[in-house]
Design a protein around this motif. Structure first.
Motif, PDB file in Angstrom:
ATOM      1  N   GLN A  29       0.825  -1.204   0.000  1.00 56.42           N
ATOM      2  CA  GLN A  29       0.000   0.000   0.000  1.00 56.42           C
ATOM      3  C   GLN A  29       0.867   1.264   0.000  1.00 56.42           C
ATOM      4  OE1 GLN A  29      -2.426   0.668   3.582  1.00 56.42           O
ATOM      5  NE2 GLN A  29      -4.220   0.888   2.273  1.00 56.42           N
ATOM      6  N   ILE A  30       0.419   2.284  -0.741  1.00 60.02           N
ATOM      7  CA  ILE A  30       1.050   3.604  -0.719  1.00 60.02           C
ATOM      8  C   ILE A  30       0.143   4.517   0.096  1.00 60.02           C
ATOM      9  CG2 ILE A  30       1.958   5.528  -2.068  1.00 60.02           C
ATOM     10  CD1 ILE A  30       3.397   2.869  -2.591  1.00 60.02           C
ATOM     11  N   VAL A  31       0.658   5.009   1.210  1.00 59.13           N
ATOM     12  CA  VAL A  31      -0.141   5.799   2.145  1.00 59.13           C
ATOM     13  C   VAL A  31       0.417   7.216   2.206  1.00 59.13           C
ATOM     14  CG1 VAL A  31      -0.808   6.061   4.567  1.00 59.13           C
ATOM     15  CG2 VAL A  31      -0.850   3.805   3.497  1.00 59.13           C
ATOM     16  N   GLY A  32      -0.469   8.194   2.141  1.00 58.76           N
ATOM     17  CA  GLY A  32      -0.081   9.590   2.268  1.00 58.76           C
ATOM     18  C   GLY A  32      -0.280  10.090   3.689  1.00 58.76           C
ATOM     19  N   GLY A  38       5.129  21.669  10.501  1.00 66.38           N
ATOM     20  CA  GLY A  38       5.017  21.692  11.948  1.00 66.38           C
ATOM     21  C   GLY A  38       3.913  20.829  12.501  1.00 66.38           C
ATOM     22  N   ALA A  39       3.228  20.072  11.637  1.00 66.83           N
ATOM     23  CA  ALA A  39       2.112  19.237  12.105  1.00 66.83           C
ATOM     24  C   ALA A  39       2.583  18.004  12.849  1.00 66.83           C
ATOM     25  CB  ALA A  39       1.238  18.830  10.920  1.00 66.83           C
ATOM     26  N   GLY A  40       3.833  17.582  12.621  1.00 67.83           N
ATOM     27  CA  GLY A  40       4.363  16.389  13.288  1.00 67.83           C
ATOM     28  C   GLY A  40       4.715  15.256  12.348  1.00 67.83           C
ATOM     29  N   LYS A  41       4.637  15.496  11.042  1.00 65.98           N
ATOM     30  CA  LYS A  41       4.875  14.433  10.060  1.00 65.98           C
ATOM     31  C   LYS A  41       6.308  13.909  10.146  1.00 65.98           C
ATOM     32  CE  LYS A  41       3.946  16.972   6.429  1.00 65.98           C
ATOM     33  NZ  LYS A  41       3.933  18.285   7.145  1.00 65.98           N
ATOM     34  N   THR A  42       7.278  14.811  10.157  1.00 68.90           N
ATOM     35  CA  THR A  42       8.688  14.402  10.218  1.00 68.90           C
ATOM     36  C   THR A  42       8.982  13.706  11.546  1.00 68.90           C
ATOM     37  OG1 THR A  42       9.426  16.140   8.702  1.00 68.90           O
ATOM     38  CG2 THR A  42      11.075  15.233  10.218  1.00 68.90           C
ATOM     39  N   THR A  43       8.415  14.206  12.634  1.00 69.86           N
ATOM     40  CA  THR A  43       8.614  13.565  13.940  1.00 69.86           C
ATOM     41  C   THR A  43       8.111  12.127  13.915  1.00 69.86           C
ATOM     42  OG1 THR A  43       8.480  15.672  15.112  1.00 69.86           O
ATOM     43  CG2 THR A  43       8.011  13.678  16.385  1.00 69.86           C
ATOM     44  N   LEU A  44       6.968  11.896  13.285  1.00 67.19           N
ATOM     45  CA  LEU A  44       6.434  10.534  13.209  1.00 67.19           C
ATOM     46  C   LEU A  44       7.385   9.623  12.440  1.00 67.19           C
ATOM     47  CD1 LEU A  44       4.298   8.379  13.566  1.00 67.19           C
ATOM     48  CD2 LEU A  44       3.067   9.337  11.610  1.00 67.19           C
ATOM     49  N   MET A  45       7.876  10.081  11.294  1.00 69.40           N
ATOM     50  CA  MET A  45       8.775   9.240  10.499  1.00 69.40           C
ATOM     51  C   MET A  45      10.082   8.976  11.232  1.00 69.40           C
ATOM     52  SD  MET A  45       8.287  10.207   6.530  1.00 69.40           S
ATOM     53  CE  MET A  45       6.724   9.906   5.715  1.00 69.40           C
ATOM     54  N   ASP A 153      13.470  -3.527   1.891  1.00 71.06           N
ATOM     55  CA  ASP A 153      12.879  -4.656   1.182  1.00 71.06           C
ATOM     56  C   ASP A 153      11.361  -4.614   1.267  1.00 71.06           C
ATOM     57  OD1 ASP A 153      15.502  -6.555   2.557  1.00 71.06           O
ATOM     58  OD2 ASP A 153      15.309  -6.024   0.448  1.00 71.06           O
ATOM     59  N   LYS A 154      10.848  -3.822   2.244  1.00 75.27           N
ATOM     60  CA  LYS A 154       9.411  -3.850   2.518  1.00 75.27           C
ATOM     61  C   LYS A 154       8.774  -2.462   2.527  1.00 75.27           C
ATOM     62  CE  LYS A 154      10.220  -7.919   5.393  1.00 75.27           C
ATOM     63  NZ  LYS A 154      10.281  -8.437   6.773  1.00 75.27           N
ATOM     64  N   LEU A 155       9.377  -1.507   3.245  1.00 77.31           N
ATOM     65  CA  LEU A 155       8.725  -0.222   3.483  1.00 77.31           C
ATOM     66  C   LEU A 155       9.694   0.931   3.276  1.00 77.31           C
ATOM     67  CD1 LEU A 155       6.225   1.388   4.613  1.00 77.31           C
ATOM     68  CD2 LEU A 155       7.292   1.147   6.874  1.00 77.31           C
ATOM     69  N   LEU A 156       9.223   1.953   2.561  1.00 79.32           N
ATOM     70  CA  LEU A 156       9.975   3.197   2.389  1.00 79.32           C
ATOM     71  C   LEU A 156       9.217   4.330   3.049  1.00 79.32           C
ATOM     72  CD1 LEU A 156      10.824   2.319  -1.172  1.00 79.32           C
ATOM     73  CD2 LEU A 156      12.557   3.476   0.179  1.00 79.32           C
ATOM     74  N   LEU A 157       9.933   5.139   3.838  1.00 76.22           N
ATOM     75  CA  LEU A 157       9.386   6.353   4.426  1.00 76.22           C
ATOM     76  C   LEU A 157       9.984   7.527   3.663  1.00 76.22           C
ATOM     77  CD1 LEU A 157       9.749   5.492   8.231  1.00 76.22           C
ATOM     78  CD2 LEU A 157       7.826   5.032   6.731  1.00 76.22           C
ATOM     79  N   LEU A 158       9.148   8.284   2.971  1.00 76.31           N
ATOM     80  CA  LEU A 158       9.598   9.394   2.130  1.00 76.31           C
ATOM     81  C   LEU A 158       9.057  10.687   2.723  1.00 76.31           C
ATOM     82  CD1 LEU A 158       8.829   7.829  -1.391  1.00 76.31           C
ATOM     83  CD2 LEU A 158      10.863   7.531   0.054  1.00 76.31           C
ATOM     84  N   SER A 190       5.011  11.824   3.072  1.00 75.73           N
ATOM     85  CA  SER A 190       4.415  12.980   3.730  1.00 75.73           C
ATOM     86  C   SER A 190       4.507  14.202   2.836  1.00 75.73           C
ATOM     87  CB  SER A 190       5.130  13.256   5.059  1.00 75.73           C
ATOM     88  OG  SER A 190       6.424  13.782   4.818  1.00 75.73           O
ATOM     89  N   GLY A 191       3.670  15.187   3.155  1.00 77.20           N
ATOM     90  CA  GLY A 191       3.741  16.441   2.425  1.00 77.20           C
ATOM     91  C   GLY A 191       2.609  17.366   2.809  1.00 77.20           C
ATOM     92  N   ALA A 192       2.884  18.676   2.683  1.00 81.00           N
ATOM     93  CA  ALA A 192       1.813  19.641   2.852  1.00 81.00           C
ATOM     94  C   ALA A 192       0.837  19.544   1.690  1.00 81.00           C
ATOM     95  CB  ALA A 192       2.401  21.053   2.948  1.00 81.00           C
ATOM     96  N   ASP A 193       1.368  19.187   0.533  1.00 82.30           N
ATOM     97  CA  ASP A 193       0.559  19.054  -0.676  1.00 82.30           C
ATOM     98  C   ASP A 193       0.973  17.770  -1.380  1.00 82.30           C
ATOM     99  OD1 ASP A 193      -0.817  19.250  -3.042  1.00 82.30           O
ATOM    100  OD2 ASP A 193       0.142  21.103  -3.713  1.00 82.30           O
ATOM    101  N   LEU A 194       0.077  16.806  -1.413  1.00 82.01           N
ATOM    102  CA  LEU A 194       0.364  15.520  -2.045  1.00 82.01           C
ATOM    103  C   LEU A 194      -0.341  15.379  -3.392  1.00 82.01           C
ATOM    104  CD1 LEU A 194       0.154  13.173   1.077  1.00 82.01           C
ATOM    105  CD2 LEU A 194       2.212  14.013  -0.065  1.00 82.01           C
ATOM    106  N   GLN A 195      -0.690  16.500  -3.983  1.00 82.58           N
ATOM    107  CA  GLN A 195      -1.438  16.474  -5.236  1.00 82.58           C
ATOM    108  C   GLN A 195      -0.677  15.743  -6.338  1.00 82.58           C
ATOM    109  OE1 GLN A 195      -2.530  20.363  -6.583  1.00 82.58           O
ATOM    110  NE2 GLN A 195      -3.845  19.620  -8.226  1.00 82.58           N
ATOM    111  N   HIS A 196       0.647  15.887  -6.369  1.00 83.39           N
ATOM    112  CA  HIS A 196       1.443  15.252  -7.426  1.00 83.39           C
ATOM    113  C   HIS A 196       1.342  13.728  -7.388  1.00 83.39           C
ATOM    114  CE1 HIS A 196       3.296  18.938  -8.869  1.00 83.39           C
ATOM    115  NE2 HIS A 196       3.558  19.286  -7.621  1.00 83.39           N
ATOM    116  N   ALA A 197       1.121  13.181  -6.199  1.00 80.71           N
ATOM    117  CA  ALA A 197       1.093  11.723  -6.048  1.00 80.71           C
ATOM    118  C   ALA A 197      -0.324  11.191  -5.890  1.00 80.71           C
ATOM    119  CB  ALA A 197       1.930  11.314  -4.848  1.00 80.71           C
TER     120      ALA A 197
END
Length: 220
Positions: A29-32, A38-45, A153-158, A190-197
């Protein structure tokens, strides 16, 4: 479930950054993960990768609890991380930057992994002899993804793969994410704007002030 984050709390010093975060990524699965700066996205990764300590909660990856596991062991489980600021070594060539994590882990199949990177992102083979400093910001993002593939081999965090990238390269990065899915990888981007993906994302979470809001459908 490949990645299962439950009730995750993270503090940096006295400040609470993540509050009761729940998030899941299934196999293939590809999850956005959308949210403003400053929402916490980078901290989570960074917490999933073991770069920040868990205050409370659970991080299960492929059936193993990660909360107390050292960062170096997490990489060996099949995860790869491409940080927002890329963290390339400018004095090294593109190929050397890509090989670096496999060297650090003493991987026995470096050439096979490198061939996979060349297959998924063929332009990196062309860039291979050039110094990382000579590439544009968007090209460096591709190098960071290629480097993450050397351990994953399984998961990428971008983290913020489209931030500050020209539209043409944003489109190319989205194509690469689509290729990852075809190769059987899961990804959290992650992203503020994931429209491209939008056309490759299966499911989107929105984060604000360290909390996950009600999950949203994939961005159209």
């Amino acid at each position: 479930m490949l990645l299962d984050v439950k009730n995750l709390d993270v503090r940096i010093g006295p400040t609470s950054i993540l509050r009761q975060v729940n998030l899941q990524v299934r196999q293939g699965q590809i999850v956005g993960l959308a949210g403003r700066n400053g929402a916490g996205k980078t901290t989570l990764m960074r917490t999933v990768m073991g770069l920040l300590a868990v205050d409370n909660g659970s991080i299960m990856f492929d059936g193993q609890e990660l909360a107390k596991m050292p960062a170096y062991r997490r990489t060996s489980l099949g995860m790869g991380f491409a940080p927002e600021d890329r963290r390339l070594i400018p004095e090294l060539s593109v190929e050397e930057n890509i090989r670096l994590p496999a060297w650090a882990l003493n991987s026995k199949d470096i050439e096979e992994r490198l061939d996979r990177v060349w297959r998924i992102i063929p332009e990196l083979k062309v860039f291979g002899p050039r110094r990382a400093l000579q590439l544009s910001g968007g090209q460096q993002k591709l190098v960071a993804i290629g480097r993450a593939l050397m351990t994953a081999d399984k998961l990428l965090l971008l983290d913020e793969p489209f931030e500050g990238v020209a539209p043409a390269l944003s489109k190319r990065i989205a194509e690469v994410v689509g290729e990852l899915s075809k190769e059987g990888f899961s990804a959290l981007l992650s992203g503020a704007d994931l429209q491209h993906a939008g056309n490759v994302i299966d499911y989107t979470y929105r984060m604000d002030r360290g909390r996950i809001e009600v999950p949203q459908p994939a961005i159209p």
